[in-house]
Enzyme design. Structure first.
Site, short mmCIF file in Angstrom:
data_model
loop_
_atom_site.label_atom_id
_atom_site.label_comp_id
_atom_site.label_asym_id
_atom_site.label_seq_id
_atom_site.Cartn_x
_atom_site.Cartn_y
_atom_site.Cartn_z
N TYR A 1 7.81 -8.80 22.40
CA TYR A 1 8.26 -9.03 23.20
C TYR A 1 9.07 -10.73 22.73
O TYR A 1 10.76 -10.98 23.13
CB TYR A 1 6.51 -10.29 24.09
CG TYR A 1 6.89 -10.51 25.24
CD1 TYR A 1 7.10 -12.28 25.49
CD2 TYR A 1 8.20 -10.46 25.98
CE1 TYR A 1 7.63 -12.94 26.48
CE2 TYR A 1 8.96 -10.75 27.78
CZ TYR A 1 8.45 -12.35 27.43
OH TYR A 1 8.97 -13.30 28.66
N SER B 1 13.10 -16.54 27.67
CA SER B 1 11.74 -17.69 28.20
C SER B 1 11.54 -18.70 27.06
O SER B 1 12.06 -18.35 25.32
CB SER B 1 10.49 -16.38 27.56
OG SER B 1 8.92 -17.39 27.39
N LYS C 1 12.74 -11.15 23.17
CA LYS C 1 13.83 -11.91 24.45
C LYS C 1 15.16 -12.93 23.48
O LYS C 1 16.06 -13.04 23.39
CB LYS C 1 12.81 -12.96 24.44
CG LYS C 1 12.96 -12.63 26.09
CD LYS C 1 13.31 -12.02 26.35
CE LYS C 1 11.75 -11.76 27.92
NZ LYS C 1 12.99 -11.15 29.38
C1 WQD Z 1 -1.82 -20.37 29.96
C2 WQD Z 1 -3.02 -20.95 29.30
C3 WQD Z 1 -3.54 -19.54 27.28
C4 WQD Z 1 -5.15 -16.69 30.31
C5 WQD Z 1 3.02 -16.19 28.33
C6 WQD Z 1 4.42 -15.81 27.84
C7 WQD Z 1 5.80 -16.19 28.59
C8 WQD Z 1 5.38 -15.83 29.74
C9 WQD Z 1 4.45 -16.43 30.35
C10 WQD Z 1 6.45 -13.92 30.90
C11 WQD Z 1 -2.54 -21.05 27.44
C12 WQD Z 1 -4.30 -19.66 28.41
C13 WQD Z 1 -4.66 -18.04 29.65
C14 WQD Z 1 -6.33 -16.54 30.36
C15 WQD Z 1 -6.30 -18.57 29.27
N1 WQD Z 1 5.55 -14.19 29.51
N2 WQD Z 1 -5.22 -18.53 28.68
N3 WQD Z 1 -7.16 -17.36 30.11
O1 WQD Z 1 1.16 -17.17 26.59
O2 WQD Z 1 1.91 -19.80 27.87
O3 WQD Z 1 2.69 -17.61 28.30
O4 WQD Z 1 3.32 -16.07 29.40
O5 WQD Z 1 7.86 -14.24 30.65
O6 WQD Z 1 6.23 -15.15 27.50
O7 WQD Z 1 4.28 -16.14 26.12
O8 WQD Z 1 0.79 -17.93 29.87
O9 WQD Z 1 -0.92 -17.77 30.98
O10 WQD Z 1 -1.19 -16.01 29.20
O11 WQD Z 1 -1.64 -18.88 29.62
O12 WQD Z 1 -7.67 -19.53 28.87
O13 WQD Z 1 -7.20 -15.60 30.42
O14 WQD Z 1 -4.09 -19.91 29.42
O15 WQD Z 1 -4.78 -19.61 26.18
O16 WQD Z 1 -3.13 -21.95 26.65
P1 WQD Z 1 1.26 -18.30 27.81
P2 WQD Z 1 -0.79 -17.33 30.25
#
Ligand code: WQD
Length: 339
Positions: A148, A124, A152
């Site tokens: 997490y 990731s 990885k």
């Molecule tokens: C994306 C953006 C949040 C939820 C993580 C892991 C990565 C992979 C994908 C597994 C960010 C914003 C989120 C919400 C929001 N996981 N957000 N409201 O954090 O980039 O990556 O998930 O493999 O390894 O690190 O993904 O979709 O959680 O967040 O505003 O309800 O959306 O702050 O900017 P992230 P995400």
């Protein structure tokens, strides 16, 4: 190729199974179904018209793995199985290291015993930590801010040591950016077990009426509109990257360890994703501004040049298509596979 997909009943695993089958390869799914559904595998069979041997098992069970590898004549493995919620990992580090790190060690030992030495590992972009430059290439320093991400990174380092210890292994580490979307049939897609941690499935559940409103987690980042920027990648593009990676390993005659980003190279903000999803579903989606989520970074997007160079792979689908495909899945399956 005859490939064992650990965690293959999951979101990325099922999409990869379809692409492998449709490219003439055979797959066997090995999954403990802790965060996936056998129904998803049944739908893979319907989409492809092919039987998919499926074994219920845990990657920490070396005997189950050895049986699977030998009884099905496996020649390569894609290792998807693992826990993947950043927030949950902070409260349950032992579970995360047991599943993600110990599980990989048991898998490697079973592969060695069965003389299966071709492995693609699901890593990731989270291993890059807080970017010191953008776009992120594979030479960017790695670090971790949560169990997490640390799990990885630990596995990546284990694979590097395994590579240096023996000339048998052909190893590919794929660093995913943000996989979203669904197969265009609308029959399979992302189906989080609990409240979605990730943005896209949360938006989709608001759109289908399962959640009240979206929380925009932070609007004071140093980004064009103040909300977080990520490199969203269609899950079918991601799956096709795995096919390319396995086919590269298939033709390899010697040892190798390659680490490759799978991303589009383009960043989109939270507000841009919400607007794109509104276009896809034809509804206005309610959202509120909320505080930043601890551990989140402002921007993260890939330099995808190495994937093109080594795999001949680039992402094809844009954000509008990702949202349209995600909506087709969610609107046809409001309760996911449990429906
Ligand atoms: C994306 C953006 C949040 C939820 C993580 C892991 C990565 C992979 C994908 C597994 C960010 C914003 C989120 C919400 C929001 N996981 N957000 N409201 O954090 O980039 O990556 O998930 O493999 O390894 O690190 O993904 O979709 O959680 O967040 O505003 O309800 O959306 O702050 O900017 P992230 P995400």
């Amino acid at each position: 190729m005859k490939t064992l997909l650990t965690g293959g009943a999951g979101y990325i695993g099922t999409h990869t199974a379809i692409e492998l089958l449709q490219h003439g390869h055979d797959v066997v799914i090995f999954d403990n179904f802790s965060n996936s559904h056998l129904e998803a595998v049944r739908r893979v069979e319907t989409i492809t018209g092919q039987h998919v041997p499926t074994i219920q098992g845990d990657v920490r069970d070396q005997y189950a793995l050895t049986d699977a590898l030998t009884q099905h004549g496996i020649d390569s493995v894609v290792h998807f199985a693992g826990k993947k919620a950043v927030g949950e990992s902070v409260s349950q580090p032992i579970d995360y290291f047991d599943n993600n790190v110990n599980g990989t060690l048991v898998l490697l030992r079973a592969m060695q015993a069965c003389k299966v030495f071709k492995l693609v590992f699901s890593s990731s972009a989270t291993v890059y930590g807080t970017p010191s430059y953008l776009p992120l290439d594979e030479r960017h320093p790695t670090s971790s801010t949560n169990p997490y991400g640390r799990s990885k990174l630990m596995v990546e380092e284990i694979l590097a040591d395994v590579h240096h210890s023996s000339s048998n292994w052909a190893l590919t580490v794929l660093r995913y950016f943000n996989p979203i979307g669904a197969h265009p049939s609308g029959c399979i897609g992302e189906d989080p077990a609990d409240i979605p941690n990730n943005l896209l499935p949360y938006i989709a559940q608001v759109a289908v009426g399962r959640r009240e409103h979206i929380q925009v987690l932070g609007n004071d980042y140093d980004t064009p509109d103040g909300t977080g920027v990520r490199d969203y990648l269609h899950v079918v593009d991601l799956a096709r990257g795995h096919v390319k990676a396995l086919e590269r390993l298939q033709h390899l005659t010697g040892p190798e360890l390659q680490t490759i980003n799978l991303g589009t190279g383009q960043g989109h903000s939270v507000l841009e994703v919400i607007r794109a999803f509104e276009q896809a579903c034809g509804k206005s989606l309610p959202y509120i501004m909320a505080p930043r989520r601890p551990g989140d970074i402002a921007s993260c997007y890939a330099n995808p040049a190495r994937a093109q160079e080594l795999l001949g792979w680039t992402a094809e689908y844009d954000l509008a298509t990702m949202c349209a495909d995600a909506w087709r899945w969610q609107s046809a399956n409001p309760k996911g596979y449990r429906g």
